[in-house]
Design an enzyme around this catalytic site. Structure first.
Site, PDB file in Angstrom:
ATOM      1  N   GLN A  72      -4.622 -10.550  27.532  1.00  0.00           N
ATOM      2  CA  GLN A  72      -4.539 -10.731  26.078  1.00  0.00           C
ATOM      3  C   GLN A  72      -5.552  -9.858  25.337  1.00  0.00           C
ATOM      4  O   GLN A  72      -6.051 -10.229  24.273  1.00  0.00           O
ATOM      5  CB  GLN A  72      -4.738 -12.207  25.716  1.00  0.00           C
ATOM      6  CG  GLN A  72      -3.528 -13.074  26.011  1.00  0.00           C
ATOM      7  CD  GLN A  72      -2.304 -12.645  25.190  1.00  0.00           C
ATOM      8  OE1 GLN A  72      -2.426 -12.117  24.092  1.00  0.00           O
ATOM      9  NE2 GLN A  72      -1.119 -12.875  25.730  1.00  0.00           N
ATOM     10  N   SER A  73      -5.828  -8.679  25.865  1.00  0.00           N
ATOM     11  CA  SER A  73      -6.823  -7.802  25.250  1.00  0.00           C
ATOM     12  C   SER A  73      -6.422  -7.349  23.844  1.00  0.00           C
ATOM     13  O   SER A  73      -5.349  -6.770  23.648  1.00  0.00           O
ATOM     14  CB  SER A  73      -7.013  -6.575  26.150  1.00  0.00           C
ATOM     15  OG  SER A  73      -7.702  -5.563  25.452  1.00  0.00           O
TER      16      SER A  73
END
Ligand code: PLP
Length: 335
Positions: A72-73
């Site tokens: 989920q960067s």
């Protein structure tokens, strides 16, 4: 002379007072630097750094941007979107297994056409090898790869928050405030490192403080002093000599909780409270965790020696969606 830069972010971002929350708390006023408004889908702190990383990539005539982060960067999402915006390719190395649903940031990465490699924890330990292997593949196909490190936190990305400090100086003058603290979350260190340098270069005359959301104080001190030394070295013909050892790197450790991208219920409660009190959304990985930590220190009186404090809202809203269960369960329990 200035470092290469491409304008990608909507700047300056607003500095706003959290009026109701500050009144509720009764101590120093809390202001937000709205870096969650640097763009629409590409918003957040990473865009300030990417102006310089991608600026450098373009001077090297890159055709593909390679970078890495968690599944989920926010950084990977901003990179993928900006690559598409500029007609470049992007390749992301994401840590962990492919999740069962393509949610939050990962959905946007996919829509923006990013090539994605999922890497196991071990593979991620040797990220440099992964980067070089992927870069070689692109080179063999006639592409020109450019590698951006995790979080764009290196001597190039530091410029993003050096320039943000310049902006803050103007914000403070305009609001006629003199905040004792500028506070942020620390994940890969580039935001904190840039603010520390900017505080020195632009004479903000404040204390730069960060809450780490992963690793520990020692790791960040090492990482940030290394980045600053590389910055000094790389740009020595255009920047003044900095007394690197005299710059304070203030990390408040102890609020990582269960781990990176894992939060206690307390953090979720704070996210909900701020959404309801101010109509502002924090994320569970960075801003929510750091803001919750800041409120705990606030009520212990840590910031009582000043009238104003500034929290940098570094973005991250898409990180809320994959964690929806944390909020939904509670709502059901209440009704
Ligand atoms: C990456 C990130 C941070 C941390 O910034 P670093 O420069 O990596 O320390 C904070 N907040 C959000 C929303 C982020 O995406």
């Amino acid at each position: 002379m200035n470092p290469p830069r491409i304008h990608l972010a909507q700047l300056p971002t607003p500095l706003v007072c959290m009026e109701r929350l500050s009144r509720e708390l009764g101590g120093p006023r809390i202001w937000l630097k709205r870096d969650d408004l640097t763009e629409s889908a590409a918003s957040g702190n990473k865009l300030r750094k990417l102006e310089y990383s991608i600026g450098e990539a373009l001077t090297q005539e890159a055709s593909v941007l390679i970078t890495a982060g968690g599944v989920q960067s926010n950084h990977c999402r901003a990179t993928a979107i900006m690559a598409a915006r500029l007609g470049l390719k992007s390749h992301l190395v994401l840590r962990g297994k492919p999740p069962s649903s393509t949610d939050g940031n990962l959905l946007l990465d996919t829509l923006a056409g990013a090539e994605i490699t999922f890497a196991t924890r071990d593979e991620f330990q040797n990220l440099e090898d992964q980067f070089l292997r992927i870069a070689d593949e692109y080179r063999s196909r006639g592409d020109m790869p450019f590698i951006i490190p995790i979080g764009a936190s290196d001597e190039i990305g530091l410029w993003g928050y050096i320039e943000c400090a310049r902006e803050l100086k103007k914000d403070f003058d305009y609001q006629t405030i003199n905040p004792g603290y500028v506070i942020s979350a620390a994940g890969s260190g580039g935001t904190l490192g840039g603010l520390i340098l900017g505080n020195y270069l632009h004479a903000l005359d404040t204390n730069i403080v960060a809450f780490n959301v992963c690793d520990d104080e020692a790791w960040f001190k090492q990482k940030i002093s290394t980045d600053i030394e590389h910055w000094q070295q790389r740009y020595k013909s255009i920047v003044p000599k900095i007394p690197v050892n005299e710059l304070a790197i203030n990390i408040i450790d102890g609020y990582v909780g269960p781990g990176y991208a894992r939060a206690d219920q307390h953090v979720y409660d704070t996210i909900k409270r701020i959404a309801r009190t101010e109509g502002i959304f924090f994320d569970p990985v960075y801003t929510g965790k750091a803001f919750d930590a800041m409120l705990q220190e606030y009520s212990n009186g840590r910031f009582d020696d000043t009238r104003d404090i500034v929290f940098i809202h570094t973005g991250g809203i898409y990180g809320l969606f994959p964690e929806r269960e944390q909020f939904i369960n509670e709502t059901i329990a209440e009704s």
